[in-house]
Motif scaffolding. Sequence first.
Motif, PDB file in Angstrom:
ATOM      1  N   GLN A   1      15.702  37.115 -38.729  1.00  0.00           N
ATOM      2  CA  GLN A   1      15.566  36.820 -37.316  1.00  0.00           C
ATOM      3  C   GLN A   1      14.176  36.269 -37.022  1.00  0.00           C
ATOM      4  O   GLN A   1      13.185  36.697 -37.602  1.00  0.00           O
ATOM      5  CB  GLN A   1      15.804  38.070 -36.476  1.00  0.00           C
ATOM      6  CG  GLN A   1      17.225  38.557 -36.534  1.00  0.00           C
ATOM      7  CD  GLN A   1      17.412  39.815 -35.711  1.00  0.00           C
ATOM      8  OE1 GLN A   1      16.445  40.435 -35.281  1.00  0.00           O
ATOM      9  NE2 GLN A   1      18.653  40.186 -35.507  1.00  0.00           N
ATOM     10  N   ASP A   2      14.128  35.305 -36.117  1.00  0.00           N
ATOM     11  CA  ASP A   2      12.853  34.731 -35.732  1.00  0.00           C
ATOM     12  C   ASP A   2      12.096  35.717 -34.854  1.00  0.00           C
ATOM     13  O   ASP A   2      12.671  36.320 -33.954  1.00  0.00           O
ATOM     14  CB  ASP A   2      13.068  33.431 -34.960  1.00  0.00           C
ATOM     15  CG  ASP A   2      13.651  32.349 -35.842  1.00  0.00           C
ATOM     16  OD1 ASP A   2      13.370  32.363 -37.047  1.00  0.00           O
ATOM     17  OD2 ASP A   2      14.387  31.495 -35.309  1.00  0.00           O
ATOM     18  N   PRO A   3      10.799  35.856 -35.100  1.00  0.00           N
ATOM     19  CA  PRO A   3      10.025  36.756 -34.244  1.00  0.00           C
ATOM     20  C   PRO A   3       9.895  36.169 -32.844  1.00  0.00           C
ATOM     21  O   PRO A   3       9.717  34.964 -32.672  1.00  0.00           O
ATOM     22  CB  PRO A   3       8.672  36.843 -34.940  1.00  0.00           C
ATOM     23  CG  PRO A   3       8.591  35.616 -35.755  1.00  0.00           C
ATOM     24  CD  PRO A   3       9.989  35.261 -36.139  1.00  0.00           C
ATOM     25  N   LYS A   4      10.008  37.001 -31.861  1.00  0.00           N
ATOM     26  CA  LYS A   4       9.918  36.556 -30.470  1.00  0.00           C
ATOM     27  C   LYS A   4       8.913  37.425 -29.732  1.00  0.00           C
ATOM     28  O   LYS A   4       8.778  38.609 -29.987  1.00  0.00           O
ATOM     29  CB  LYS A   4      11.275  36.665 -29.786  1.00  0.00           C
ATOM     30  CG  LYS A   4      12.321  35.800 -30.394  1.00  0.00           C
ATOM     31  CD  LYS A   4      13.085  35.093 -29.316  1.00  0.00           C
ATOM     32  CE  LYS A   4      14.155  34.259 -29.947  1.00  0.00           C
ATOM     33  NZ  LYS A   4      13.901  32.880 -29.851  1.00  0.00           N
TER      34      LYS A   4
ATOM     35  N   TRP B   1       8.232  37.997 -25.810  1.00  0.00           N
ATOM     36  CA  TRP B   1       8.961  37.743 -24.577  1.00  0.00           C
ATOM     37  C   TRP B   1      10.127  36.828 -24.898  1.00  0.00           C
ATOM     38  O   TRP B   1      10.950  37.192 -25.708  1.00  0.00           O
ATOM     39  CB  TRP B   1       8.048  37.196 -23.483  1.00  0.00           C
ATOM     40  CG  TRP B   1       7.031  38.186 -23.070  1.00  0.00           C
ATOM     41  CD1 TRP B   1       7.252  39.364 -22.444  1.00  0.00           C
ATOM     42  CD2 TRP B   1       5.629  38.109 -23.295  1.00  0.00           C
ATOM     43  NE1 TRP B   1       6.076  40.021 -22.254  1.00  0.00           N
ATOM     44  CE2 TRP B   1       5.061  39.270 -22.762  1.00  0.00           C
ATOM     45  CE3 TRP B   1       4.797  37.166 -23.892  1.00  0.00           C
ATOM     46  CZ2 TRP B   1       3.704  39.508 -22.801  1.00  0.00           C
ATOM     47  CZ3 TRP B   1       3.454  37.416 -23.926  1.00  0.00           C
ATOM     48  CH2 TRP B   1       2.926  38.569 -23.389  1.00  0.00           C
ATOM     49  N   LYS B   2      10.209  35.652 -24.308  1.00  0.00           N
ATOM     50  CA  LYS B   2      11.321  34.752 -24.616  1.00  0.00           C
ATOM     51  C   LYS B   2      10.903  33.612 -25.526  1.00  0.00           C
ATOM     52  O   LYS B   2      11.730  32.808 -25.925  1.00  0.00           O
ATOM     53  CB  LYS B   2      11.914  34.178 -23.328  1.00  0.00           C
ATOM     54  CG  LYS B   2      12.630  35.211 -22.504  1.00  0.00           C
ATOM     55  CD  LYS B   2      13.327  34.575 -21.341  1.00  0.00           C
ATOM     56  CE  LYS B   2      14.101  35.621 -20.576  1.00  0.00           C
ATOM     57  NZ  LYS B   2      14.891  35.032 -19.511  1.00  0.00           N
ATOM     58  N   LEU B   3       9.633  33.526 -25.858  1.00  0.00           N
ATOM     59  CA  LEU B   3       9.137  32.427 -26.691  1.00  0.00           C
ATOM     60  C   LEU B   3       9.201  32.776 -28.163  1.00  0.00           C
ATOM     61  O   LEU B   3       9.078  33.931 -28.557  1.00  0.00           O
ATOM     62  CB  LEU B   3       7.687  32.099 -26.332  1.00  0.00           C
ATOM     63  CG  LEU B   3       7.468  31.302 -25.063  1.00  0.00           C
ATOM     64  CD1 LEU B   3       5.987  31.125 -24.838  1.00  0.00           C
ATOM     65  CD2 LEU B   3       8.150  29.964 -25.140  1.00  0.00           C
ATOM     66  N   ASP B   4       9.362  31.743 -28.963  1.00  0.00           N
ATOM     67  CA  ASP B   4       9.357  31.892 -30.407  1.00  0.00           C
ATOM     68  C   ASP B   4       7.965  32.335 -30.862  1.00  0.00           C
ATOM     69  O   ASP B   4       6.957  31.941 -30.276  1.00  0.00           O
ATOM     70  CB  ASP B   4       9.738  30.554 -31.037  1.00  0.00           C
ATOM     71  CG  ASP B   4       9.866  30.623 -32.535  1.00  0.00           C
ATOM     72  OD1 ASP B   4      10.147  31.711 -33.059  1.00  0.00           O
ATOM     73  OD2 ASP B   4       9.697  29.584 -33.185  1.00  0.00           O
ATOM     74  N   GLY B   5       7.918  33.115 -31.909  1.00  0.00           N
ATOM     75  CA  GLY B   5       6.649  33.622 -32.400  1.00  0.00           C
ATOM     76  C   GLY B   5       5.717  32.547 -32.918  1.00  0.00           C
ATOM     77  O   GLY B   5       4.495  32.702 -32.891  1.00  0.00           O
TER      78      GLY B   5
ATOM     79  N   ALA C   1       7.324  25.946 -25.743  1.00  0.00           N
ATOM     80  CA  ALA C   1       8.272  26.502 -24.774  1.00  0.00           C
ATOM     81  C   ALA C   1       9.245  25.426 -24.306  1.00  0.00           C
ATOM     82  O   ALA C   1      10.444  25.674 -24.165  1.00  0.00           O
ATOM     83  CB  ALA C   1       7.529  27.097 -23.589  1.00  0.00           C
TER      84      ALA C   1
ATOM     85  N   GLN D   1      11.719  24.756 -27.103  1.00  0.00           N
ATOM     86  CA  GLN D   1      12.707  25.824 -27.200  1.00  0.00           C
ATOM     87  C   GLN D   1      13.735  25.709 -26.076  1.00  0.00           C
ATOM     88  O   GLN D   1      14.912  25.963 -26.275  1.00  0.00           O
ATOM     89  CB  GLN D   1      12.035  27.184 -27.148  1.00  0.00           C
ATOM     90  CG  GLN D   1      13.003  28.319 -27.332  1.00  0.00           C
ATOM     91  CD  GLN D   1      12.314  29.662 -27.332  1.00  0.00           C
ATOM     92  OE1 GLN D   1      11.096  29.742 -27.189  1.00  0.00           O
ATOM     93  NE2 GLN D   1      13.078  30.703 -27.484  1.00  0.00           N
TER      94      GLN D   1
ATOM     95  N   THR E   1      13.717  23.677 -32.736  1.00  0.00           N
ATOM     96  CA  THR E   1      12.642  24.412 -33.382  1.00  0.00           C
ATOM     97  C   THR E   1      11.510  23.425 -33.656  1.00  0.00           C
ATOM     98  O   THR E   1      11.721  22.215 -33.598  1.00  0.00           O
ATOM     99  CB  THR E   1      13.116  25.042 -34.701  1.00  0.00           C
ATOM    100  OG1 THR E   1      13.513  24.007 -35.592  1.00  0.00           O
ATOM    101  CG2 THR E   1      14.273  26.002 -34.461  1.00  0.00           C
TER     102      THR E   1
END
Length: 87
Positions: free
Chosen positions: A19-22, A24-28, A57, A60, A65
């Motif tokens: 799983q991609d790290p997040k 809040w709602k943004l990608d890590g 942001a 996304q 990606t």
Amino acid sequence: MFLSDEDLDIENAWRFSSQDPKLWKLDGSAFWPLLILFFHFSVLTLILAVVSIGLFAWLQRKGYTPAVAWRRLVRFVFGNTRLRGPV
């Protein structure tokens, strides 16, 4: 009191590794510029961090990606041509 492996469910933790790290709602990956900002604090680095987080942001939100967006940019600039033979 110590917790056993059954309590921690360690043997099934591997399934979350893809799983991609997040944050809040943004990608890590959007927060890497903040890490750079912590090591080199200046106004220019702060502006670069805020702009890049905004760009990530927006990407996304569009459903891309960073790797997909980079590949689409390269395809836009250079087209679909490929070199024939060794480079």
